[in-house]
Design a protein around this motif. Structure first.
Motif, short mmCIF file in Angstrom:
data_model
loop_
_atom_site.label_atom_id
_atom_site.label_comp_id
_atom_site.label_asym_id
_atom_site.label_seq_id
_atom_site.Cartn_x
_atom_site.Cartn_y
_atom_site.Cartn_z
N TYR A 55 -0.97 21.24 53.52
CA TYR A 55 -0.05 22.26 53.04
C TYR A 55 0.11 22.19 51.52
O TYR A 55 0.93 22.90 50.94
N LEU A 57 1.36 19.84 49.66
CA LEU A 57 2.49 19.08 49.12
C LEU A 57 2.02 17.75 48.54
O LEU A 57 2.56 17.28 47.55
N PRO A 77 2.08 24.14 47.55
CA PRO A 77 2.17 24.93 48.78
C PRO A 77 1.80 26.39 48.56
O PRO A 77 1.32 27.04 49.47
N LYS A 93 13.00 23.19 56.35
CA LYS A 93 13.21 23.48 54.95
C LYS A 93 13.88 24.84 54.87
O LYS A 93 13.24 25.87 54.73
N LEU A 106 12.81 34.26 50.23
CA LEU A 106 12.61 33.32 49.12
C LEU A 106 11.12 33.13 48.83
O LEU A 106 10.36 32.69 49.69
N ALA B 179 13.74 21.20 47.75
CA ALA B 179 12.56 20.92 48.57
C ALA B 179 12.13 22.18 49.32
O ALA B 179 10.93 22.43 49.49
N THR B 180 13.11 22.98 49.73
CA THR B 180 12.78 24.22 50.42
C THR B 180 12.05 25.17 49.47
O THR B 180 11.01 25.73 49.82
N ALA B 181 12.60 25.35 48.29
CA ALA B 181 11.98 26.23 47.32
C ALA B 181 10.57 25.75 47.01
O ALA B 181 9.63 26.54 46.97
N ASP B 182 10.43 24.46 46.83
CA ASP B 182 9.12 23.89 46.51
C ASP B 182 8.13 24.18 47.64
O ASP B 182 6.99 24.55 47.40
N SER B 183 8.59 24.03 48.88
CA SER B 183 7.67 24.23 50.00
C SER B 183 7.26 25.69 50.14
O SER B 183 6.35 26.00 50.88
#
Ligand SMILES: Nc1ncnc2c1ncn2[C@@H]1O[C@H](COP(=O)(O)OP(=O)(O)O)[C@@H](O)[C@H]1O
Ligand SMILES: [Mg+2]
Lengths: 513, 309
Positions: A55, A57, A77, A93, A106, B179-183
């Motif tokens: 993915y 990361l 990602p 997440k 988002l 972390a959510t935004a990054d993912s």
């Protein structure tokens, strides 16, 4: 030869190390379009790490990633998403205070600059009908159950055009029925040509949902098999590396006097929303009461109230007949209550202190460890030596900092400390969560031994198999209420699953005991 | 002094005094919404005040002064962003250092400029028609500079951007759950740099306003603790640009009253008033935990490291 031309994804010889561990050691894995490929392995085997590499990361130390026949280099990602890879992480997440539509919008390319959530809400409705994933785009994420949050995560990936969907331990937060629903959705996705990587450490579900199964152990691939050509025992052997016994020996339950009686307990979450709405239950000496339920239905708050870490609003807690509602954690511990906390490292040990210091933490202020305000090191050492031996704690030495131990050994350390002095009541929250099979077996044996020694045990766990195996009675928690209590011998998985989803059981079996 | 003129004067001055608080608070709201606390507001404001005065004095135009104030504020904020986002230094320590540094540097550079009035101050704009309305005209529309109106407009624009656009979702998400935004492929560092820099620009202009418009002269330490009020106001307004308006003008009024009432009450006591109020606000926000805390960005003050467990 056109290498990897057919595969939706091909990972070749991926190596990824973290300080002190090789999480992935030359791992090769492939996914065909329209198949469900399960990745099976114990906790710590390296499954999540491998998927984080796919993915974008983590960057692999070595190895190649191919997507639909093209070698790719994933820097973030974003690159993976652009290649049609979506991932539902083990720990979701999601931005909890935001709405569902905002979460989906988002970073989603192609949405309008103004009021993106509105447009996305419409798209969401359409998509959720097509795949059978009902969600309400206007709800806030923190109001959703774990199952609903998972649907949001899956939709998030689908709306981004994911051809390949990675699901990291998706069933760990679901009731058995919800898991069944999820498997149906996976079937629909397969039919539409999506490839699914399904991560799990549960043998049964892997066998029922996957076309192929790849087993990992300690960072390496043990082998890949077709689901119809294998069985549970063979998979377990591959996963653990030795024969596994599926049954513990358990003597018949001989319940004694009440160790814990809880009446009409009410408490709130940190947010101020109701967490417990009138819990009543009893645990007798010599029995294990299993408390089942999907995470977040009040388990944490119940354990905190019972151990003196949270104030109840209403209700009564009696331990060995003594009223200890609103008593301090120390008073409750002194009354003979052992606490095996959910957050082992944060609440169970002082990470920087040595193993032997951690072992005497609750008694450090009393003889024989303390005399006239000073620690008596000889007594400490002697006690620690015995505990390390008895509980088979693997540590370089008694003076090693506790944080350097593995998860299983930290848990054994906590048990050794909490169970010394034969407590009348043990409150164990997720005692084997995240541990490998060896440590899990050992900890279950320790709990059974304690029960035979006459302790009452409240076992809170999300692992239904564990509860079915250890408990004498099973109570199910849903939205802060007990849906029913059943005798373990008579309970079926389905019945418990229904209660976990909020169906009340009318006849309360064994409640009067 | 009759009653109406007292009220007109008070409100009009309160507005004028609230302007630097408003600009500073709007900036800090953006920085904190992205997850970065910047306690350097006081430092950025005083640097803005100094740069604004020096440039306006030298070039003879207030516009250049304000531009310089904005630029200096941005530079100072970028330094904070570099330390806290890139090097992951402690945000509180870095912010405090920035405040001390700013106060010191501005004091040092400003030595020669002390006590001279600005030759090109920013004048008031009388709004046509509205300023002729009796009472309300002189109260709201006669003695204000363009920065009052711009500040109000900015609050509305920043609110819309934060809650009704793609950017806003990204900013709030980075502050709640990086972390959510990054993912999802959003660069946490970029969002934070931009928000912190915006915070610096607005704080710089807020400081520049003091020396170029409000009291067109340079005095050492002329921000007089406004940066700290801004920090309190950010919490008081629950990180909402529209609510910042009320907060800023309320504190503006407190400031002004502490001058006006000097004849009757001990000036030391009055000078304490805004700060005492700030302490009260912070204490109240600690008590009403469910109401206030819940709205603080979830990752506020926490550096983001990918893959940290
Ligand atoms: N971010 C990280 N930092 C350090 N060690 C890690 C990190 N992520 C995983 N590990 C280690 O790598 C190994 C594999 O972990 P993981 O991939 O999470 O396993 P699984 O998902 O199969 O349970 C474990 O020993 C774990 O402790
Ligand atoms: Mg994992």
């Amino acid at each position: 030869m056109a290498e990897g031309a057919r595969e939706a994804v091909l990972l070749r010889n991926i190596t990824k190390s973290f300080p002190g561990v090789v999480a992935n050691d030359r791992v090769t894995f492939d996914l065909q379009p329209g198949e469900v490929h399960a990745l099976l392995g114990e906790n710590g085997a390296g499954k999540t790490t491998l998927m984080n590499v796919l993915y974008g990361l983590y960057r692999p130390d070595e190895g190649e990633i191919w997507v639909r026949g093209r070698r790719v280099h994933l820097r973030s990602p974003r690159d993976a998403i652009d290649l049609g890879i979506g991932m539902v992480h083990q720990h979701f997440k999601l931005v909890a205070p935001h709405g569902v539509a905002e979460n989906v919008a988002l970073g989603l390319s192609g949405t309008p600059f103004w009021a993106p959530a509105r447009t996305v809400g419409r798209q969401l409705k359409e998509l959720s009908e097509r795949y059978g994933l009902p969600v309400d785009p206007d709800r806030r994420v923190w109001e959703l159950s774990a199952g609903e949050q998972q649907r949001v995560e899956i939709l998030k990936a689908l709306i981004r055009g994911a051809q390949v969907l990675i699901l990291d331990e998706p069933t760990s937060v679901l009731t058995p029925q919800e898991a069944g629903e999820l498997f149906k959705v996976l079937g629909r996705m397969k039919a539409e040509g999506h490839g699914v990587i399904f991560i799990s450490h549960k043998l049964d579900e892997v066998l029922s949902v996957a076309d192929r199964i790849t087993v990992m152990r300690r960072g390496r691939v043990v082998g890949t098999v077709r689901a119809e050509e294998t069985d549970k025992a063979a998979l377990a052997r591959m996963m653990v590396g030795r024969e596994v016994v599926f049954r513990l020996t358990k003597k018949a339950c001989q319940p004694g006097e009440a160790a814990l009686v809880v009446e009409d307990l009410h408490a709130r979450t940190d947010r101020g929303t109701p967490a417990l709405r009138g819990i009543s239950l009893a645990v007798c000496r010599g029995e294990i009461l299993g408390l089942a339920g999907v995470a977040g239905n009040g388990q944490r708050e119940l354990v905190e109230v019972l151990t003196g870490l949270r104030r109840p609003e209403r209700g009564r807690v009696a331990i060995l007949g003594q009223d200890l509602t609103r008593a301090s954690a120390r008073r409750i511990a002194d009354a003979g209550v052992a606490h095996v906390p959910e957050e082992r490292i944060r609440l169970g040990i002082v990470p920087g202190l040595s193993v032997e210091e951690n072992l005497i933490l609750k008694k450090h202020h009393r003889p024989p460890f303390c005399r006239a305000g000073g620690l008596r090191l000889a007594a400490v050492r002697q006690f620690a030596g015995r505990a390390i031996e008895e509980y088979r704690i693997m540590t370089p030495g008694p003076r090693t900092p506790a944080k350097l131990l593995s998860g299983g050994n930290i848990q054994k350390l906590i048990l050794a400390r909490e169970l010394s002095g034969n407590p009348a009541l043990v409150i164990a929250a997720h005692p084997t969560y995240g541990l490998d099979v060896g440590a899990t077996e050992q900890i279950r044996e320790i709990l059974l031994r304690q029960r035979e020694a006459g302790a009452g045990i409240l076992l809170v766990s999300e692992d239904l198999e564990e509860i079915m195996e250890l408990a004498d009675r099973i109570a199910v928690l849903f939205r802060g209420e007990i849906m029913g209590t059943v005798l373990a011998g008579e309970a079926t998985l389905e019945e418990i699953g229904l209660m976990m989803a909020g169906e009340r059981r009318t006849v309360a079996v064994g409640e009067e005991r | 002094m009759d009653w109406t003129s007292w009220l007109v004067g008070t409100v009009s001055r309160a507005l004028a005094f609230g302007v630097p608080l408003l600009w500073g608070t709007l900036g800090e709201i953006y920085a904190e919404r992205s997850g970065v606390v910047n306690l350097g507001v006081e430092g950025m404001m005083i640097l803005g005040a100094y740069a604004g005065f020096a440039v306006a004095q030298t070039l003879g135009h207030p516009g250049w002064g304000l531009l310089a104030a904005a630029g200096v504020g941005a530079l100072a904020a970028l330094w904070h962003a570099f330390l806290t986002v890139t090097l992951r230094a402690n945000q509180y320590v870095s912010g405090l250092a920035l405040t001390l540094f700013g106060l010191g540097l501005a004091g040092l550079l400003g030595r020669g400029w002390e006590g001279r009035p600005l030759r090109a101050p920013l004048g008031a704009v009388a709004v046509p028609v509205l300023s002729d309305v009796p009472v309300l005209g002189p109260m709201l529309f006669r003695d204000q500079t363009i920065l009052t109106y711009l500040g109000l407009l900015l609050a509305v624009v920043l609110w819309v951007v934060l809650f009704r656009t793609r950017w806003g979702i990204a900013i709030r998400s980075v502050g709640e759950s990086p972390a959510t935004a990054d993912s999802l492929g959003i660069s946490v560092a970029r969002v934070r740099y931009l928000c912190v820099a915006l915070g610096g620009v607005l704080a710089g202009v807020g400081g520049g306003y003091l020396s170029v418009a409000y009291r067109p002269a340079w005095t050492e330490g002329m921000t007089a603790g406004m940066g700290w009020i801004v920090i309190a106001l950010t919490i008081f307004s629950a990180w909402d640009p529209l609510q910042a308006i009320w907060g800023a003008f309320f504190f503006g009024a407190l400031y002004h009253l502490s001058f006006r009432l000097q004849a009757y009450v001990s000036p030391e006591l009055l000078k304490m008033m805004p700060y005492a109020f700030a302490i009260l606000v912070l204490a109240a926000s600690g008590f009403g935990r469910a109401r206030w805390r819940a709205r603080a960005p979830g990752a506020l003050g926490v550096p983001y490291v990918r893959g940290e467990r």
